[in-house]
Design a protein around this motif. Structure first.
Motif, PDB file in Angstrom:
ATOM      1  N   ASP A  59       0.851  -1.193   0.000  1.00  0.00           N
ATOM      2  CA  ASP A  59       0.000   0.000   0.000  1.00  0.00           C
ATOM      3  C   ASP A  59       0.886   1.243   0.000  1.00  0.00           C
ATOM      4  O   ASP A  59       1.509   1.575   0.998  1.00  0.00           O
ATOM      5  N   TRP A  60       0.967   1.910  -1.148  1.00  0.00           N
ATOM      6  CA  TRP A  60       1.703   3.175  -1.255  1.00  0.00           C
ATOM      7  C   TRP A  60       0.680   4.294  -1.074  1.00  0.00           C
ATOM      8  O   TRP A  60       0.287   4.959  -2.023  1.00  0.00           O
ATOM      9  N   GLN A  65      -1.682   4.543  -4.478  1.00  0.00           N
ATOM     10  CA  GLN A  65      -1.569   3.366  -5.335  1.00  0.00           C
ATOM     11  C   GLN A  65      -1.296   2.114  -4.509  1.00  0.00           C
ATOM     12  O   GLN A  65      -0.755   2.194  -3.402  1.00  0.00           O
ATOM     13  N   PHE A  66      -1.673   0.993  -5.099  1.00  0.00           N
ATOM     14  CA  PHE A  66      -1.243  -0.309  -4.603  1.00  0.00           C
ATOM     15  C   PHE A  66      -0.242  -0.853  -5.610  1.00  0.00           C
ATOM     16  O   PHE A  66      -0.404  -0.669  -6.815  1.00  0.00           O
ATOM     17  N   GLN A  67       0.745  -1.522  -5.102  1.00  0.00           N
ATOM     18  CA  GLN A  67       1.687  -2.241  -5.965  1.00  0.00           C
ATOM     19  C   GLN A  67       1.414  -3.720  -5.805  1.00  0.00           C
ATOM     20  O   GLN A  67       1.487  -4.264  -4.705  1.00  0.00           O
ATOM     21  N   LEU A  68       1.064  -4.375  -6.888  1.00  0.00           N
ATOM     22  CA  LEU A  68       0.926  -5.825  -6.901  1.00  0.00           C
ATOM     23  C   LEU A  68       2.241  -6.386  -7.418  1.00  0.00           C
ATOM     24  O   LEU A  68       2.792  -5.881  -8.404  1.00  0.00           O
ATOM     25  N   VAL A  85       3.006  -4.264 -10.704  1.00  0.00           N
ATOM     26  CA  VAL A  85       1.913  -3.568 -11.381  1.00  0.00           C
ATOM     27  C   VAL A  85       1.329  -2.564 -10.401  1.00  0.00           C
ATOM     28  O   VAL A  85       0.977  -2.921  -9.277  1.00  0.00           O
ATOM     29  N   MET A  86       1.237  -1.324 -10.829  1.00  0.00           N
ATOM     30  CA  MET A  86       0.663  -0.279  -9.986  1.00  0.00           C
ATOM     31  C   MET A  86      -0.804  -0.094 -10.369  1.00  0.00           C
ATOM     32  O   MET A  86      -1.129   0.007 -11.561  1.00  0.00           O
ATOM     33  N   VAL A  93      -8.939  -2.383  -8.748  1.00  0.00           N
ATOM     34  CA  VAL A  93      -9.505  -3.482  -9.524  1.00  0.00           C
ATOM     35  C   VAL A  93      -8.424  -4.010 -10.453  1.00  0.00           C
ATOM     36  O   VAL A  93      -7.716  -3.241 -11.099  1.00  0.00           O
ATOM     37  N   MET A  94      -8.322  -5.331 -10.515  1.00  0.00           N
ATOM     38  CA  MET A  94      -7.319  -5.972 -11.364  1.00  0.00           C
ATOM     39  C   MET A  94      -7.933  -7.201 -12.000  1.00  0.00           C
ATOM     40  O   MET A  94      -8.818  -7.825 -11.414  1.00  0.00           O
TER      41      MET A  94
END
Length: 178
Positions: A59-60, A65-68, A85-86, A93-94
């Protein structure tokens, strides 16, 4: 060298971020969200990355953003490659990758519950996984207030002594005060 060669081959087809080599057997690449599935299939089918080691998130909050991170392994070459992936934090949603690696469904369920990231069409994504009956914001988000949640959820135990962790460890490690 193997990672650089793989990266160069991928660059012929995909728009990727820079290659970051942590060690000779471990590297990371940032991949645009829209290209992730195609890159994963290419790595699995043509580059020998046949094992999904893990899928995790960071969790940025400062960048919203979230970084996967999808960590893949090429067992034959004894190398691991992480794809970052940001995704936007306010609409996390991804696409699901369970069709590429069925084991991803378990990781995706965990990330849905703990971070609130939705993986479209992932099996069982909305079923309780770890936090049955949870009604607060996902607990791995950095704006989740653990202390407040504990104070509101659990009764006060007046007999319990609360210690400052830094001072407590100092006393444990240096009992004579040196």
């Amino acid at each position: 060298m193997i990672m650089r060669d793989i990266y160069e081959r991928l660059l012929k087809t995909f728009s990727l971020g820079e290659l970051i080599e942590q060690r000779p057997d471990l590297a990371f690449i940032t991949v645009p969200q829209a290209q992730l599935q195609d890159v994963l299939i290419r790595l699995r089918d043509r580059e020998g990355f046949t094992h999904l080691v893990l899928l995790t998130a960071v969790d940025w909050i400062e960048d919203n953003q979230f970084q996967l991170t999808y960590l893949l392994s090429n067992r034959e070459a004894a190398v691991d490659l992480g794809l970052r992936v940001m995704i936007p934090r306010d609409e996390p949603v991804m696409s699901s990758i369970h069709i590429i690696w069925p084991t991803a469904a378990t990781y995706q369920r965990e990330l849905k519950e703990m971070f609130g990231i939705d993986f479209l069409d992932s099996p069982g994504i909305d079923e309780p996984f770890i936090l049955e009956g949870w009604s607060d914001i996902p607990p791995y988000r950095r704006d989740f207030d653990t202390k407040k949640y504990a104070e509101e959820t659990y009764s006060n135990r007046p007999w319990r002594e609360t210690l400052d962790p830094q001072e407590h460890m100092k006393k444990q490690l240096y009992p004579d005060g040196t």
